[in-house]
Design a protein around this motif. Structure first.
Motif, mmCIF file in Angstrom:
data_model
loop_
_atom_site.group_PDB
_atom_site.id
_atom_site.type_symbol
_atom_site.label_atom_id
_atom_site.label_comp_id
_atom_site.label_asym_id
_atom_site.label_seq_id
_atom_site.Cartn_x
_atom_site.Cartn_y
_atom_site.Cartn_z
ATOM 1 N N ARG A 37 0.965 -1.307 -0.053
ATOM 2 C CA ARG A 37 -0.030 -0.004 -0.050
ATOM 3 C C ARG A 37 0.967 1.221 0.076
ATOM 4 O O ARG A 37 0.447 2.198 -0.649
ATOM 5 C CB ARG A 37 -1.004 -0.310 1.094
ATOM 6 C CG ARG A 37 -1.917 -1.075 1.028
ATOM 7 C CD ARG A 37 -3.252 -0.892 2.089
ATOM 8 N NE ARG A 37 -2.783 -0.919 3.660
ATOM 9 C CZ ARG A 37 -2.736 -1.827 4.278
ATOM 10 N NH1 ARG A 37 -2.980 -3.012 3.764
ATOM 11 N NH2 ARG A 37 -2.213 -1.834 5.515
ATOM 12 N N LEU A 40 2.128 1.689 -3.599
ATOM 13 C CA LEU A 40 1.082 2.090 -4.295
ATOM 14 C C LEU A 40 0.693 3.483 -4.196
ATOM 15 O O LEU A 40 0.686 4.437 -5.055
ATOM 16 C CB LEU A 40 -0.478 1.495 -4.338
ATOM 17 C CG LEU A 40 -0.255 -0.178 -4.748
ATOM 18 C CD1 LEU A 40 -1.355 -0.722 -4.277
ATOM 19 C CD2 LEU A 40 -0.013 -0.184 -6.106
ATOM 20 N N ARG A 159 -5.721 -6.377 -10.334
ATOM 21 C CA ARG A 159 -5.311 -4.769 -10.859
ATOM 22 C C ARG A 159 -6.456 -4.152 -11.180
ATOM 23 O O ARG A 159 -6.468 -2.899 -10.758
ATOM 24 C CB ARG A 159 -4.455 -5.118 -12.046
ATOM 25 C CG ARG A 159 -3.510 -4.014 -12.033
ATOM 26 C CD ARG A 159 -2.627 -4.347 -13.418
ATOM 27 N NE ARG A 159 -1.775 -5.643 -13.126
ATOM 28 C CZ ARG A 159 -1.299 -6.481 -13.923
ATOM 29 N NH1 ARG A 159 -1.470 -6.105 -15.555
ATOM 30 N NH2 ARG A 159 -0.540 -7.561 -13.638
ATOM 31 N N TYR A 162 -7.735 -1.299 -8.653
ATOM 32 C CA TYR A 162 -6.848 -0.228 -8.429
ATOM 33 C C TYR A 162 -7.150 0.881 -9.664
ATOM 34 O O TYR A 162 -6.337 1.774 -9.766
ATOM 35 C CB TYR A 162 -5.495 -0.331 -8.508
ATOM 36 C CG TYR A 162 -4.942 -1.310 -7.287
ATOM 37 C CD1 TYR A 162 -4.796 -0.622 -6.084
ATOM 38 C CD2 TYR A 162 -5.052 -2.512 -7.505
ATOM 39 C CE1 TYR A 162 -4.621 -1.545 -4.880
ATOM 40 C CE2 TYR A 162 -4.571 -3.596 -6.304
ATOM 41 C CZ TYR A 162 -4.476 -2.900 -5.004
ATOM 42 O OH TYR A 162 -4.263 -3.718 -3.831
ATOM 43 N N MET A 165 -8.389 4.233 -8.403
ATOM 44 C CA MET A 165 -7.478 5.166 -7.951
ATOM 45 C C MET A 165 -6.689 5.689 -9.134
ATOM 46 O O MET A 165 -6.316 6.983 -8.885
ATOM 47 C CB MET A 165 -6.184 4.338 -7.164
ATOM 48 C CG MET A 165 -6.949 3.738 -6.065
ATOM 49 S SD MET A 165 -5.776 2.630 -5.253
ATOM 50 C CE MET A 165 -4.110 3.474 -5.014
#
Length: 547
Positions: A37, A40, A159, A162, A165
């Motif tokens: 995290r 990321l 994936r 995400y 995001m």
């Protein structure tokens, strides 16, 4: 703290290797380790830097010219950055594949930050242009590095979650860029438009240095310098043609023809050499995957449409609907908000089901419909209706933006993850260059024709230097010329978006032929994925904690 490392499973074990590991959506992937995290978060900051820079700097341009002078070279401040970014993108992807993702990514961040610092210290326009080229050289590796590292850390099916995001960062950059740029320039000075990158970049650099642990690589092959040179010349020629064509030079001028000839010859030579090189910059075998090639086409068209829309929509709303230029980023909120929501939904559905083909199909259809609706706007269209039309386009782009990268990465082997990411990024970049150039030329010609028809000699005089006017210039025009200009902008927008709708039909056709190969690392749904042209093409990635 638990470190994170990727473990590659041999392609032939696509079904069994995924089960029983973090790649199957259970175990380690059910709840990402804290270190993942943190990585990321650092990647999102870096992605923000890559997308935000041009938008912040664009707002500061008038102030920069006022202090440094060199108005005649103003366009090169953007062009130098764009050229360096586009031409270096494939090289960063290949360097990551050959020598390790982490080292290449951190190097690109350092170069970007050095270029930012130097740009902030520039004393004249020549220095600023040169330093912007250095900054662009680093920027070419930022987006590629983000996508490729995510490809290493997160299995394709996981994936998807995400994507929201990434879309959120993109929307935030596009909406907040002009606002942040204006605020920084007004309160701190234009140099802080570049210095603001330094603290954010240092935080991302430190986090990646400490927390990210990837397998080290050391290729014995030499870098393909000839291929890199040919590709750089070809891309540079293409970007210059799309930048200069119809503005500095006529499309049929000798200079544009020379650049087209040089670009075509370089790219043909590049393709030929890639079949001979020991370690090609862009291995042509990745295009044997139908899905990868189709994603490159769809990505090109998405870039074509998206950057054209973000250019002309604020212009239309400011010129025709009387919106304030100060809040120009907020004018795109319906499109960007819809894109964000759809991308989050698409990511969650992809993660839960492993299915993704529906999104390119639906997304490209919505993009065609939305662009056609935008082409119907005229001087009487309300802001509400234009917002609805923008939202339709945003819904379509939200289905496409991250899915194209996901499917492209799922279509290649792990050793080609970098070049797959860079090629997908480059296709979108080139699409945006062509979109801005071609839609811009069509818009400008239409505006000038309508101005001449409605306002005669006065109309031609008003737009002889540029087909776009700012709010201050528009307010000074006589009522007849102002009304003619509003009709002209509406006509120009109609032509530009109608062209976008026609071009987007190609994306619809391409998406129909996408083959839904199970996403690797998808657990039970991935088992039996040994059939089909792309099956087993990518070695699934597992996330394990190394104490």
């Amino acid at each position: 703290m638990a470190d994170t490392q990727t473990v590659d499973t041999p392609p032939g074990e696509a079904g069994s290797g995924a089960s029983g590991s973090g790649a199957n959506g259970s175990g380690a992937n059910e709840k990402q380790p804290k270190s993942v995290r943190v990585v990321l978060l650092a990647l999102m900051i870096t992605m923000m830097l890559a997308m935000l820079d041009n938008m912040i700097v664009g707002t500061a341009m008038p102030t920069i010219v006022g202090e440094l002078g060199g108005l005649e070279h103003l366009s090169w401040v953007v062009t130098a950055y764009t050229l360096a970014t586009a031409s270096s993108t494939p090289l960063w992807g290949k360097l990551g594949d050959m020598y390790g993702r982490k080292g290449a990514f951190m190097t690109s961040i350092v170069i970007f930050l050095a270029g930012s610092a130097l740009s902030g210290m520039a004393q004249d326009m020549g220095q600023l242009i040169g330093f912007r080229a250095i900054q662009g050289l680093g920027a070419g590796g930022l987006m590629v590095g983000v996508m490729a590292i995510i490809g290493d850390l997160i299995p394709p099916r996981e994936r998807g979650k995400y994507q929201g995001m990434m879309a959120g960062v993109m929307a935030l950059a596009m909406i907040g860029g002009p606002l942040v740029g204006g605020t920084i320039t007004d309160n701190w000075g234009w140099r802080w438009s570049f210095y603001i990158n330094l603290p954010l970049g240092v935080v991302a650099l430190a986090a990646i240095s400490v927390v990210l642990h990837l397998p080290k690589k050391r290729s014995q092959a030499r870098i393909d310098y000839l291929g890199a040179a040919l590709l750089t010349v070809g891309i540079t020629s293409i970007v210059l043609v799309t930048t200069w064509g119809g503005s500095q030079y006529d499309w049929t001028s000798a200079r544009i023809m020379e650049l087209i000839g040089l670009g075509v010859a370089s790219l043909v030579g590049f393709v030929f050499w890639q079949t001979k090189a020991a370690e090609p910059v862009v291995p042509l075998h990745i295009f044997r995957s139908r899905n990868f090639t189709l994603m490159a086409i769809i990505g090109f068209i998405t870039g074509f449409v998206m950057f054209g829309a973000t250019l002309f929509l604020p212009l239309y709303q400011q010129s025709v609907q009387g919106a304030s230029a100060t809040n120009s980023g907020l004018l795109l909120l319906p499109m960007l908000g819809a894109m964000l929501v759809t991308s989050m939904v698409a990511g969650r559905v992809t993660t839960n089901t492993g299915k993704y083909k529906v999104f390119p199909v639906v997304g490209s259809v919505l993009m065609v419909v939305g662009l056609y609706l935008l082409s119907t706007m005229d001087t009487g269209t309300t802001r509400f209706m234009s917002g609805v039309f923008m939202a339709v386009v945003g819904l379509g782009m939200g289905c496409l933006m991250q899915i194209t990268m996901l499917v492209a990465q799922n279509s290649v082997q792990m050793k080609d993850m970098g070049v797959a990411s860079s090629t997908s990024t480059l296709s979108r970049t080139l699409g945006s260059s062509f979109g801005v150039a071609i839609m811009g030329a069509l818009f400008n010609n239409r505006v000038q024709d309508v101005m001449a028809e409605r306002a005669g000699a006065l109309g031609s005089k008003v737009t002889e230097q540029s087909a776009t006017l700012n709010a201050a210039s528009l307010a000074k025009l006589p009522a007849v010329a102002r009304e003619a200009y509003q009709h002209a902008v509406s006509a120009g927008v109609h032509s530009a978006f109608l062209l976008g709708a026609v071009v987007s039909v190609v994306a619809v056709v391409a998406s129909v032929f996408v083959k839904e190969v199970p996403l690797k690392g998808a657990g039970p749904k991935a088992e039996g994925s040994g059939e089909g042209e792309d099956a087993g093409a990518v070695a699934p990635t597992s996330i394990v904690e190394v104490v």
